[in-house]
Design a protein around this motif. Sequence first.
Motif, PDB file in Angstrom:
ATOM      1  N   UNK A  10     -12.928  11.674  -4.718  1.00  0.00           N
ATOM      2  CA  UNK A  10     -11.994  10.777  -3.814  1.00  0.00           C
ATOM      3  C   UNK A  10     -10.952  10.099  -4.708  1.00  0.00           C
ATOM      4  N   UNK A  11      -9.987   9.422  -3.951  1.00  0.00           N
ATOM      5  CA  UNK A  11      -9.297   8.541  -4.817  1.00  0.00           C
ATOM      6  C   UNK A  11      -9.634   6.920  -4.469  1.00  0.00           C
ATOM      7  N   UNK A  12      -9.055   6.203  -5.481  1.00  0.00           N
ATOM      8  CA  UNK A  12      -8.913   4.913  -5.246  1.00  0.00           C
ATOM      9  C   UNK A  12      -7.544   4.285  -5.434  1.00  0.00           C
ATOM     10  N   UNK A  13      -7.028   3.754  -4.409  1.00  0.00           N
ATOM     11  CA  UNK A  13      -5.749   3.002  -4.451  1.00  0.00           C
ATOM     12  C   UNK A  13      -5.891   1.540  -4.453  1.00  0.00           C
ATOM     13  N   UNK A  14      -5.441   1.036  -5.777  1.00  0.00           N
ATOM     14  CA  UNK A  14      -5.567  -0.345  -6.035  1.00  0.00           C
ATOM     15  C   UNK A  14      -4.399  -1.045  -5.482  1.00  0.00           C
ATOM     16  N   UNK A  15      -4.823  -1.855  -4.353  1.00  0.00           N
ATOM     17  CA  UNK A  15      -3.688  -2.634  -3.634  1.00  0.00           C
ATOM     18  C   UNK A  15      -2.735  -1.371  -2.908  1.00  0.00           C
ATOM     19  N   UNK A  16      -1.832  -2.216  -2.075  1.00  0.00           N
ATOM     20  CA  UNK A  16      -1.068  -1.418  -1.071  1.00  0.00           C
ATOM     21  C   UNK A  16       0.415  -1.879  -0.944  1.00  0.00           C
TER      22      UNK A  16
ATOM     23  N   UNK B  82       6.397   2.256   3.892  1.00  0.00           N
ATOM     24  CA  UNK B  82       5.217   2.888   4.003  1.00  0.00           C
ATOM     25  C   UNK B  82       4.689   3.523   2.846  1.00  0.00           C
ATOM     26  N   UNK B  83       3.400   2.914   2.265  1.00  0.00           N
ATOM     27  CA  UNK B  83       2.687   3.357   1.252  1.00  0.00           C
ATOM     28  C   UNK B  83       1.974   4.637   1.243  1.00  0.00           C
ATOM     29  N   UNK B  84       1.541   4.932   2.373  1.00  0.00           N
ATOM     30  CA  UNK B  84       0.827   6.194   2.601  1.00  0.00           C
ATOM     31  C   UNK B  84       1.771   7.387   2.496  1.00  0.00           C
ATOM     32  N   UNK B  85       3.024   7.242   2.743  1.00  0.00           N
ATOM     33  CA  UNK B  85       3.924   8.371   2.648  1.00  0.00           C
ATOM     34  C   UNK B  85       4.083   8.806   1.152  1.00  0.00           C
TER      35      UNK B  85
ATOM     36  N   UNK C 296       0.489  -2.587   3.001  1.00  0.00           N
ATOM     37  CA  UNK C 296       0.274  -1.321   3.716  1.00  0.00           C
ATOM     38  C   UNK C 296      -1.154  -1.075   3.959  1.00  0.00           C
ATOM     39  N   UNK C 297      -1.991  -1.923   3.906  1.00  0.00           N
ATOM     40  CA  UNK C 297      -3.524  -2.027   4.106  1.00  0.00           C
ATOM     41  C   UNK C 297      -3.797  -1.298   5.535  1.00  0.00           C
ATOM     42  N   UNK C 298      -2.889  -1.598   6.682  1.00  0.00           N
ATOM     43  CA  UNK C 298      -3.032  -0.922   7.836  1.00  0.00           C
ATOM     44  C   UNK C 298      -2.888   0.465   7.837  1.00  0.00           C
ATOM     45  N   UNK C 299      -2.293   1.226   6.928  1.00  0.00           N
ATOM     46  CA  UNK C 299      -2.096   2.684   6.920  1.00  0.00           C
ATOM     47  C   UNK C 299      -3.268   3.244   6.369  1.00  0.00           C
ATOM     48  N   UNK C 300      -4.463   2.623   6.078  1.00  0.00           N
ATOM     49  CA  UNK C 300      -5.465   3.593   5.418  1.00  0.00           C
ATOM     50  C   UNK C 300      -6.895   3.046   6.107  1.00  0.00           C
ATOM     51  N   UNK C 301      -7.619   3.808   6.145  1.00  0.00           N
ATOM     52  CA  UNK C 301      -9.016   3.948   6.818  1.00  0.00           C
ATOM     53  C   UNK C 301      -9.966   2.947   6.160  1.00  0.00           C
ATOM     54  N   UNK C 302     -10.074   2.977   4.938  1.00  0.00           N
ATOM     55  CA  UNK C 302     -11.244   2.248   4.081  1.00  0.00           C
ATOM     56  C   UNK C 302     -10.801   1.400   3.159  1.00  0.00           C
TER      57      UNK C 302
ATOM     58  N   UNK D 126      12.021  -2.320   8.867  1.00  0.00           N
ATOM     59  CA  UNK D 126      11.816  -3.909   8.074  1.00  0.00           C
ATOM     60  C   UNK D 126      12.537  -4.845   8.717  1.00  0.00           C
ATOM     61  N   UNK D 127      11.986  -6.120   8.967  1.00  0.00           N
ATOM     62  CA  UNK D 127      12.609  -7.162   9.496  1.00  0.00           C
ATOM     63  C   UNK D 127      11.811  -8.428   9.110  1.00  0.00           C
ATOM     64  N   UNK D 128      12.345  -8.939   7.999  1.00  0.00           N
ATOM     65  CA  UNK D 128      11.669 -10.306   7.316  1.00  0.00           C
ATOM     66  C   UNK D 128      11.448 -11.279   8.380  1.00  0.00           C
ATOM     67  N   UNK D 129      12.191 -11.366   9.412  1.00  0.00           N
ATOM     68  CA  UNK D 129      11.881 -12.431  10.446  1.00  0.00           C
ATOM     69  C   UNK D 129      10.723 -12.244  11.379  1.00  0.00           C
ATOM     70  N   UNK D 130      10.150 -11.071  11.457  1.00  0.00           N
ATOM     71  CA  UNK D 130       9.227 -10.678  12.152  1.00  0.00           C
ATOM     72  C   UNK D 130       7.956 -10.156  11.026  1.00  0.00           C
ATOM     73  N   UNK D 131       8.142 -10.087   9.949  1.00  0.00           N
ATOM     74  CA  UNK D 131       7.163  -9.588   9.033  1.00  0.00           C
ATOM     75  C   UNK D 131       5.976 -10.506   9.076  1.00  0.00           C
ATOM     76  N   UNK D 132       4.819  -9.707   8.953  1.00  0.00           N
ATOM     77  CA  UNK D 132       3.344 -10.409   9.204  1.00  0.00           C
ATOM     78  C   UNK D 132       2.356  -9.705   8.006  1.00  0.00           C
ATOM     79  N   UNK D 133       1.753 -10.483   7.301  1.00  0.00           N
ATOM     80  CA  UNK D 133       0.864  -9.762   6.303  1.00  0.00           C
ATOM     81  C   UNK D 133      -0.271  -9.123   7.082  1.00  0.00           C
ATOM     82  N   UNK D 134      -0.821  -8.092   6.540  1.00  0.00           N
ATOM     83  CA  UNK D 134      -1.893  -7.298   7.291  1.00  0.00           C
ATOM     84  C   UNK D 134      -2.979  -8.393   7.595  1.00  0.00           C
ATOM     85  N   UNK D 135      -3.698  -8.165   8.653  1.00  0.00           N
ATOM     86  CA  UNK D 135      -5.026  -8.942   9.193  1.00  0.00           C
ATOM     87  C   UNK D 135      -5.960  -7.615   9.557  1.00  0.00           C
TER      88      UNK D 135
END
Length: 262
Positions: free
Chosen positions: A40-46, A52-55, A79-85, A124-133
């Motif tokens: 498997x691979x590790x992605x350190x931060x997104x 889209x980082x997964x792209x 881009x945390x929301x693009x990954x499962x783990x 991308x719209x900075x006015x509606x941007x929200x960090x992943x939760x």
Amino acid sequence: MPQIKDAWFTVQQITKDTFAISEYGHWEKVHSFLLLGEERAALIDTGLGIENMKRMTDQLTSLPIVVLTTHVHWDHIGSHGEFDKIYVHEAEEDWLVNGIKKLPIEQIRKDVARDITKPVPEAFNSETYRPFQGKPTGLLRDGDSIQLGNRELTIYHTPGHSPGHIAILDHRHQFLFTGDLLYNETPIYAFFPTTDPAQLVASLEKIARIPKVSKIIGSHNQIGLSPDILEDVKKGMSQLKEKDLVKHGTGIHQFGSFSVQF
């Protein structure tokens, strides 16, 4: 490595099995890192979440990916929301689930929008941007071992910049990925309300004791620093303590090739 040309991301191959995925079009100059094992691979931060980082990771590997979060600040979880783990240190599970403490969304949106020098995607719209939760897959603790298949990573809890900040040692190459704990060119920040200068100093001293590190790889600015910087760390932290400067409000302190701001 396939020749990857992208309007937003820059991919740099550090070794045949280690890649930096950088966002040079933003003032943060933030890097995420893809480490390939046999299983498997590790992605350190997104990254920032502007694109889209997964792209990008899909072009670099077909291995299943685990995301290791150096810390829960918006420019590292975009881009945390693009990954499962997704894994995060236990001290910042609440930040990932409920939001980054003491950092208003207005400030985040201002920071994500400023000093952009490359075209951003239409979505991308900075006015509606929200960090992943969201809820992480699992929690990390100091000393944890992450196995990728003939490639072992060790987790070091290194608080100060944030409560659950981690550094990651890649035993295959003896690379130390230091997130926002250590990099060059701009100050290491420990002046926010959620930072702790004393913990930051202790964490820098902690990584300076790790033996046989071949390269320091921080999450901003230059990719790949000589381990000689750890000698500057030892001397610098000693000076800070001797002069009673390890506290908020003492400003920027320069030590050789790096600086800290309290």
